[in-house]
Each structure stands twice: as C-alpha cells, then as structure tokens.
Design a protein around this motif. Structure first.
Motif, PDB file in Angstrom:
ATOM      1  N   TRP A  87       0.810  -1.223   0.000  1.00 11.21           N
ATOM      2  CA  TRP A  87       0.000   0.000   0.000  1.00 11.21           C
ATOM      3  C   TRP A  87       0.842   1.271   0.000  1.00 11.21           C
ATOM      4  O   TRP A  87       0.323   2.358  -0.248  1.00 11.21           O
ATOM      5  CB  TRP A  87      -0.934   0.005   1.202  1.00 11.21           C
ATOM      6  CG  TRP A  87      -0.243  -0.307   2.492  1.00 11.21           C
ATOM      7  CD1 TRP A  87       0.360   0.574   3.339  1.00 11.21           C
ATOM      8  CD2 TRP A  87      -0.069  -1.598   3.063  1.00 11.21           C
ATOM      9  NE1 TRP A  87       0.911  -0.096   4.402  1.00 11.21           N
ATOM     10  CE2 TRP A  87       0.651  -1.434   4.264  1.00 11.21           C
ATOM     11  CE3 TRP A  87      -0.449  -2.884   2.698  1.00 11.21           C
ATOM     12  CZ2 TRP A  87       1.010  -2.504   5.085  1.00 11.21           C
ATOM     13  CZ3 TRP A  87      -0.100  -3.953   3.518  1.00 11.21           C
ATOM     14  CH2 TRP A  87       0.615  -3.759   4.689  1.00 11.21           C
ATOM     15  N   ASP A  99      -3.211   2.820   6.607  1.00  9.08           N
ATOM     16  CA  ASP A  99      -2.078   1.899   6.459  1.00  9.08           C
ATOM     17  C   ASP A  99      -2.064   0.868   7.582  1.00  9.08           C
ATOM     18  O   ASP A  99      -1.708  -0.294   7.361  1.00  9.08           O
ATOM     19  CB  ASP A  99      -0.756   2.651   6.394  1.00  9.08           C
ATOM     20  CG  ASP A  99      -0.584   3.673   7.500  1.00  9.08           C
ATOM     21  OD1 ASP A  99      -1.545   3.937   8.237  1.00  9.08           O
ATOM     22  OD2 ASP A  99       0.529   4.219   7.630  1.00  9.08           O
ATOM     23  N   LEU A 102      -4.749  -1.732   6.689  1.00 10.71           N
ATOM     24  CA  LEU A 102      -4.327  -2.565   5.563  1.00 10.71           C
ATOM     25  C   LEU A 102      -3.272  -3.585   5.991  1.00 10.71           C
ATOM     26  O   LEU A 102      -3.270  -4.724   5.503  1.00 10.71           O
ATOM     27  CB  LEU A 102      -3.788  -1.690   4.426  1.00 10.71           C
ATOM     28  CG  LEU A 102      -4.838  -0.819   3.726  1.00 10.71           C
ATOM     29  CD1 LEU A 102      -4.172   0.062   2.666  1.00 10.71           C
ATOM     30  CD2 LEU A 102      -5.936  -1.671   3.095  1.00 10.71           C
ATOM     31  N   GLU A 105      -5.244  -6.245   7.827  1.00 16.18           N
ATOM     32  CA  GLU A 105      -6.008  -7.036   6.866  1.00 16.18           C
ATOM     33  C   GLU A 105      -5.096  -7.982   6.096  1.00 16.18           C
ATOM     34  O   GLU A 105      -5.451  -9.139   5.828  1.00 16.18           O
ATOM     35  CB  GLU A 105      -6.745  -6.096   5.907  1.00 16.18           C
ATOM     36  CG  GLU A 105      -7.744  -6.782   5.000  1.00 16.18           C
ATOM     37  CD  GLU A 105      -8.492  -5.784   4.134  1.00 16.18           C
ATOM     38  OE1 GLU A 105      -9.670  -5.505   4.409  1.00 16.18           O
ATOM     39  OE2 GLU A 105      -7.890  -5.257   3.164  1.00 16.18           O
ATOM     40  N   GLN A 106      -3.908  -7.502   5.741  1.00 19.84           N
ATOM     41  CA  GLN A 106      -2.940  -8.313   4.997  1.00 19.84           C
ATOM     42  C   GLN A 106      -2.521  -9.537   5.805  1.00 19.84           C
ATOM     43  O   GLN A 106      -2.285 -10.617   5.255  1.00 19.84           O
ATOM     44  CB  GLN A 106      -1.721  -7.461   4.646  1.00 19.84           C
ATOM     45  CG  GLN A 106      -0.664  -8.154   3.815  1.00 19.84           C
ATOM     46  CD  GLN A 106      -1.059  -8.290   2.348  1.00 19.84           C
ATOM     47  OE1 GLN A 106      -1.920  -7.550   1.864  1.00 19.84           O
ATOM     48  NE2 GLN A 106      -0.427  -9.207   1.643  1.00 19.84           N
ATOM     49  N   LEU A 122     -13.816  -5.304  -0.137  1.00 25.90           N
ATOM     50  CA  LEU A 122     -13.242  -6.494  -0.762  1.00 25.90           C
ATOM     51  C   LEU A 122     -14.191  -7.136  -1.772  1.00 25.90           C
ATOM     52  O   LEU A 122     -13.778  -8.003  -2.541  1.00 25.90           O
ATOM     53  CB  LEU A 122     -12.854  -7.520   0.306  1.00 25.90           C
ATOM     54  CG  LEU A 122     -11.698  -7.125   1.222  1.00 25.90           C
ATOM     55  CD1 LEU A 122     -11.479  -8.198   2.293  1.00 25.90           C
ATOM     56  CD2 LEU A 122     -10.414  -6.913   0.427  1.00 25.90           C
ATOM     57  N   ARG A 152      -8.264   0.036  -3.866  1.00 27.61           N
ATOM     58  CA  ARG A 152      -9.281  -0.910  -3.405  1.00 27.61           C
ATOM     59  C   ARG A 152      -9.247  -2.203  -4.200  1.00 27.61           C
ATOM     60  O   ARG A 152      -9.419  -3.289  -3.650  1.00 27.61           O
ATOM     61  CB  ARG A 152     -10.668  -0.271  -3.470  1.00 27.61           C
ATOM     62  CG  ARG A 152     -11.746  -1.109  -2.809  1.00 27.61           C
ATOM     63  CD  ARG A 152     -12.916  -0.273  -2.372  1.00 27.61           C
ATOM     64  NE  ARG A 152     -12.531   0.734  -1.389  1.00 27.61           N
ATOM     65  CZ  ARG A 152     -13.392   1.577  -0.809  1.00 27.61           C
ATOM     66  NH1 ARG A 152     -14.678   1.503  -1.105  1.00 27.61           N
ATOM     67  NH2 ARG A 152     -12.979   2.456   0.056  1.00 27.61           N
ATOM     68  N   LYS A 154      -6.624  -3.499  -5.553  1.00 21.35           N
ATOM     69  CA  LYS A 154      -5.418  -4.210  -5.118  1.00 21.35           C
ATOM     70  C   LYS A 154      -5.690  -4.980  -3.835  1.00 21.35           C
ATOM     71  O   LYS A 154      -5.216  -6.109  -3.662  1.00 21.35           O
ATOM     72  CB  LYS A 154      -4.293  -3.192  -4.913  1.00 21.35           C
ATOM     73  CG  LYS A 154      -2.954  -3.784  -4.477  1.00 21.35           C
ATOM     74  CD  LYS A 154      -2.258  -4.511  -5.597  1.00 21.35           C
ATOM     75  CE  LYS A 154      -0.868  -4.952  -5.177  1.00 21.35           C
ATOM     76  NZ  LYS A 154      -0.174  -5.694  -6.246  1.00 21.35           N
ATOM     77  N   ARG A 155      -6.461  -4.390  -2.931  1.00 23.26           N
ATOM     78  CA  ARG A 155      -6.808  -5.063  -1.672  1.00 23.26           C
ATOM     79  C   ARG A 155      -7.482  -6.410  -1.932  1.00 23.26           C
ATOM     80  O   ARG A 155      -7.287  -7.374  -1.193  1.00 23.26           O
ATOM     81  CB  ARG A 155      -7.769  -4.205  -0.851  1.00 23.26           C
ATOM     82  CG  ARG A 155      -7.152  -3.113  -0.032  1.00 23.26           C
ATOM     83  CD  ARG A 155      -8.225  -2.295   0.634  1.00 23.26           C
ATOM     84  NE  ARG A 155      -9.066  -3.072   1.528  1.00 23.26           N
ATOM     85  CZ  ARG A 155     -10.227  -2.648   2.023  1.00 23.26           C
ATOM     86  NH1 ARG A 155     -10.688  -1.458   1.698  1.00 23.26           N
ATOM     87  NH2 ARG A 155     -10.925  -3.415   2.839  1.00 23.26           N
ATOM     88  N   GLN A 156      -8.273  -6.467  -2.968  1.00 20.12           N
ATOM     89  CA  GLN A 156      -9.086  -7.655  -3.214  1.00 20.12           C
ATOM     90  C   GLN A 156      -8.269  -8.890  -3.588  1.00 20.12           C
ATOM     91  O   GLN A 156      -8.792 -10.007  -3.581  1.00 20.12           O
ATOM     92  CB  GLN A 156     -10.121  -7.349  -4.304  1.00 20.12           C
ATOM     93  CG  GLN A 156     -11.118  -6.286  -3.890  1.00 20.12           C
ATOM     94  CD  GLN A 156     -12.150  -5.980  -4.969  1.00 20.12           C
ATOM     95  OE1 GLN A 156     -12.164  -6.605  -6.036  1.00 20.12           O
ATOM     96  NE2 GLN A 156     -13.009  -5.021  -4.704  1.00 20.12           N
TER      97      GLN A 156
END
Length: 285
Positions: A87, A99, A102, A105-106, A122, A152, A154-156
């Motif tokens: 991120w 951050d 994220l 979440e990662q 997501l 967003r 990229k998060r998925q």
C-alpha cells in the motif's frame, strides 16, 4: 520516534517484547537500566509506534535473558516488522490511518464483517467503488479518485492469493442492496458480482432483511479480524466519522463476536441469502 504509524508487524513484535519483559518480571524502568533502551522508546516499541532497530531488540533480548531459539525468532520478526507494505505505493492518496488497517487485513486469516449501508470494499466492483468514492468526496480530482479505486482493487487480491486466501464472512443489512450507488447498471453489476463471489469457498454472504426487525448490532457496522497465529489475538475494527477505532481488549472483542453470532442467526441463511440477492438482481434488470 513519536508519530510512527504502527503496522501489524510492529504490533506483533511489540506484543512479543512486552511478553518477554513481563516473563522476566521487569518493569519498564528496570528494563531501561538493564538494556540501555530508554523507557520512552521501549513503550513505543511495545505498542508498535517506533521504527525497529535490531540493536535495540538485541539489547532487550539480552536484558530479558532470552534463550537462543527465542532470540532467533524475535530477530526474524523484527526484520519483518520493517518490511514495506504494497500500500505504500499509494501513499499520495492513502487516507490517514488506513495503512494500519491494511497491514492488519494483509496479515489476517479471516474477517467477520457486518455492513449497513455499503458493500464491503473487498467485494466491490470498480464502477461501484468509483461511484461510492465520488459520492463521499464530490470535489476530489479524477486522478486521485482513480488511484483510490486502484488501491481498493489491489486489496481484493487477498481473496484469491494462492496460499491461504483470506476467508470473508459478510453479513449485509438489506439496505446495502437497496441503496442505489451509481447508475442502475452499476448497481446491477455489483449485485451480480456478489452472487459470483459467494460461489468461492472462502466467502460467505448473508443478508439481514428488513423484516428481521431489531437486531444485536443496531449500533452500526463493524469488522472482526482473526489471525492464523495463536499468539495474535483477535481485533475489532470500526470505521466511523471520528476515525478508525480498533477494539482489542478481550471483553470488547467478545462482545463484538457475540453480536456477530446473533446476526448469523437473525440473518437469512447463506442459501436463502443467495435467493434474496438473485431477487434483487432481477428487480434491477
């Protein structure tokens, strides 16, 4: 170093260092005297708010008389704590404090989510995300908006990573499906996307219909984050107007988990939820 944003790696390291200090029966001041690490720096290290230097970690391990196998693991953790997250390439548009979320979440194994007004990030389509961000900040430049959309999306990737994809259990209030975000075709595509995503083995979606009436989480949306490592306690996440809140005391997490379990009973079953979503999709056709 005040002002350093904690990451999941730093939080993990901080928890381990605190546990080692307590196991050694040392106060912060006693640890300072034995290690040479100031009490302020030690406090920030234990809460994940300090840049991690290997020399400080080694000094603390010496002070705590950590055995070789523990030293090796902690120093590995210290190295990982300072790795850059994906991120960071979005630093120019990253909202303040995101951050930390994220990084959590990662590192998560699973998320338990209750949403009341918008599809979880997501599970959003690009057009839905674009419409939602534009509505939230009508004056933002197009280039910035597109960067946030890319962030967003990229998060998925967590949901489809090859090793241990993130498990997501989402309960949505019916309002999430009824609230029109963007054009009609944008909303229809989003609802159809939920149907497609629900076919994945790591994703469960339930709908809490209006007819369910009052429910356990009337206070609002929330997320519970669970980790694979037994040493990483569950943590809550609440996104509100005042900023991001991370309930992590055991009693707080238990209350949130109890609420989620009540919601699973009040909501339609996953099978009936899919039928309900299909009904909404037909209405939008």
């Amino acid at each position: 170093m005040p002002g350093v944003t904690p990451t999941m790696g730093r939080r993990r390291l901080g928890g381990v260092l605190k546990a080692l200090r307590e196991k050694a029966s040392l106060t912060n001041d006693q640890a300072r005297k034995k290690s040479g690490v100031s009490t302020g720096k030690l406090s920030r290290l234990e809460t994940g708010h300090n840049v991690v230097y290997a020399k400080d970690v080694r000094a603390l391990l010496d002070a705590y008389d950590a055995p070789p196998e523990v030293r090796h693991k902690v120093l590995q953790l210290a190295a990982l704590a300072e790795e850059h997250g994906w991120w960071e390439e979005f630093d120019d548009v990253l909202p303040a404090g995101l951050d930390l979320y994220l990084s959590i979440e990662q590192a998560a194994a699973s998320l338990l989510v209750f949403g009341t007004s918008v599809v979880h990030g997501l599970l959003q389509t690009e057009d839905y995300t674009r419409a939602w961000i534009r509505a939230a900040d009508p004056g933002s430049p197009n280039a910035e908006l597109e960067r946030l959309v890319s962030l967003r999306m990229k998060r998925q990737e967590l949901l489809s990573r090859e090793t241990d994809p993130l498990s997501l259990w989402a309960i949505f209030d019916e309002a999430v499906l009824r609230r029109r975000i963007g054009a009609a075709d944008t909303m229809r595509t989003q609802v159809e996307h939920l149907l497609a995503m629900s076919e994945r083995p790591n994703i469960t979606i339930q709908i809490l219909p209006f007819e369910a009436g009052a429910h356990a989480a009337a206070s609002g949306p929330f997320t519970l984050v669970e980790f694979a490592e037994p040493t990483d306690p569950e943590i809550g996440y609440v996104d509100c107007a005042a900023g991001n809140v991370y309930p992590e005391k055991p009693a707080q997490v238990r209350r949130m988990k109890t609420k989620f379990h009540h919601l699973t009973s009040s909501a339609l079953t996953p099978e009936k939820s899919l039928l309900f979503i299909r009904k909404i999709a037909k209405e939008l056709a």
